[in-house]
Design a protein around this motif. Structure first.
Motif, mmCIF file in Angstrom:
data_model
loop_
_atom_site.group_PDB
_atom_site.id
_atom_site.type_symbol
_atom_site.label_atom_id
_atom_site.label_comp_id
_atom_site.label_asym_id
_atom_site.label_seq_id
_atom_site.Cartn_x
_atom_site.Cartn_y
_atom_site.Cartn_z
ATOM 1 N N ILE B 22 -12.978 0.294 -37.058
ATOM 2 C CA ILE B 22 -13.606 0.261 -37.646
ATOM 3 C C ILE B 22 -13.236 0.606 -38.263
ATOM 4 O O ILE B 22 -12.689 0.124 -40.016
ATOM 5 N N MET B 69 -18.430 -4.044 -36.299
ATOM 6 C CA MET B 69 -19.706 -3.819 -36.440
ATOM 7 C C MET B 69 -20.770 -4.418 -35.518
ATOM 8 O O MET B 69 -22.015 -3.540 -34.885
ATOM 9 N N LEU B 72 -20.199 -3.144 -32.088
ATOM 10 C CA LEU B 72 -20.517 -1.748 -31.805
ATOM 11 C C LEU B 72 -21.997 -1.936 -31.601
ATOM 12 O O LEU B 72 -22.166 -0.950 -30.312
ATOM 13 N N ARG B 73 -22.583 -2.502 -32.904
ATOM 14 C CA ARG B 73 -24.223 -2.188 -32.496
ATOM 15 C C ARG B 73 -24.075 -2.763 -31.568
ATOM 16 O O ARG B 73 -25.470 -2.198 -30.871
#
Lengths: 209, 174
Positions: B22, B69, B72-73
């Motif tokens: 990221i 993102m 990843l969250r």
């Protein structure tokens, strides 16, 4: 084999805690519990930003291309962190560390009252420092960019602003490091380690916020 | 204490790699966006394969960053759910163990010894932790096995494993 009903009823809570206590005493992970707070993106951004500030402040020549590029990287890092503060996990979000002078004042009073409070995200004073450093980096990036444009090239107040904000940032970073050291001593939470491994150790007897 | 710079667990490693991607991809996206804007400012034209390609690259990179993102969250949320589950299981296991001990009427000293047996400590180690003679621990262990009607360490431990594996309905309503 089943569990007898009544035996679990009365002081089973404290009994269960006793089990946990003995289990922990013999497992080597004696001290306290650990909570994962900083996700890898927060940690990467933190240390990369620290590196860019360090590089541009010390070894990199002021008017070099490298200085400009590193400045833009720092700007991008803050931008990315702001997006992550909007969409990321709980402890990385703005809502976990709102910019609130009132909370910061309360935290200061708690420090002087020797309360053992532990904050999972940034503590209120630290939160103010976070916003201060981000804004300083943004202001440095903007004034730095302006110096490269035709309209503002050689304009004195822009250069002066860049210098003044840089001085402010250096002071802020020094205060930040001092704050981390003091808070680590006060609360017993190893903050530097937390920013490396992502886990905060919560000392026994401190109340979590 | 060891500073685990490179996480040992697969999920944490994945999260770290995602975060790194990221970071790098976001900076690349920034570069391409700045480049497109700069070219537009100098040129004022959006045609030409060069511009189109740069524009596409910028859009793809931004899209990639957003997607990563979200990934990843999601991964972080799953990791935190797993930790919560472990915490709950940990608390309930303590309750189960306590339930057995109460049923058998173990004394406080015997409870301590029994927990350490469950944790896999041998009699000598238990004696060291409790500051008692090895003979005392051996006697306590014998009483624990007698009270739990097991014929030794292995069977004693298997009682608890069996309870976990059996999927007792009483424990279902956690």
């Amino acid at each position: 084999m089943s569990i007898p009903g009544p035996a679990l009823s009365r002081n089973s809570k404290s009994r269960a805690e006793a089990v946990t206590a003995v289990a922990q005493r013999t497992s080597g992970r004696i001290s306290a519990r650990e909570v994962a707070v900083w996700d890898p993106l927060v940690r990467l951004i933190h240390w990369t930003l620290a590196l860019t500030i360090l590089l541009n402040a010390t070894v990199i020549e002021d008017e070099s291309t490298a200085h400009e590029w590193i400045g833009y990287v720092a700007l991008g890092l803050v931008g990315l962190r702001v997006i992550w503060a909007l969409v990321g996990p709980t402890h990385a979000r703005f809502s976990s560390f709102p910019p609130s002078p009132a909370r910061a004042a309360r935290h200061l009073r708690a420090i002087f009252a020797k309360e053992h409070s532990v904050f999972l995200s940034h503590n209120p004073l630290g939160a103010l420092m976070v916003y201060n450093i981000w804004l300083s980096v943004i202001a440095l990036g903007v004034t730095g960019y302006m110096m490269t444009t035709l309209a503002f090239f050689g304009v004195e107040w822009v250069e002066e602003a860049h210098e003044v904000i840089f001085g402010w940032l250096v002071l802020s970073v020094a205060l930040h490091v001092a704050g981390v050291a003091l808070e680590t001593r006060r609360s017993g939470v190893k903050l530097v380690r937390a920013m490396i491994t992502g886990r905060k150790n919560i000392p026994e007897g401190s109340c979590m916020k | 204490m060891k500073l685990g710079l490179w996480p040992a667990k697969t999920k944490e490693r994945r999260a770290t790699i995602l975060a790194g991607l990221i970071l790098v991809q976001a900076l690349c996206a920034l570069f391409f966006i700045a480049d497109v804007i700069e070219d537009l400012r100098l040129d004022g034209r959006i045609d030409g394969p060069h511009m189109v390609l740069e524009f596409v690259a910028a859009v793809a990179l931004v899209g990639g960053v957003i997607f990563l993102m979200i990934e990843l969250r999601g991964l972080l949320a799953r990791m935190s759910d797993m930790q919560t589950g472990l915490d709950i299981a940990h608390g309930h296991l303590a309750d189960i163990i306590e339930g057995f001990f109460d049923e058998w009427g173990l004394t406080d000293a015997e409870r301590d010894v029994a927990i350490m047996i469950l944790k896999g400590l041998d009699n000598d180690a238990i004696a060291r932790v409790r500051n008692t003679a090895a003979g005392t621990v051996r006697a306590q262990a014998t009483r624990i096995y007698a009270k739990s009607r097991t014929d030794g360490r292995a069977q004693f431990i298997s009682l608890f494993v069996e309870e976990l594996l059996a999927g007792n309905t009483q424990l279902g309503d956690i």
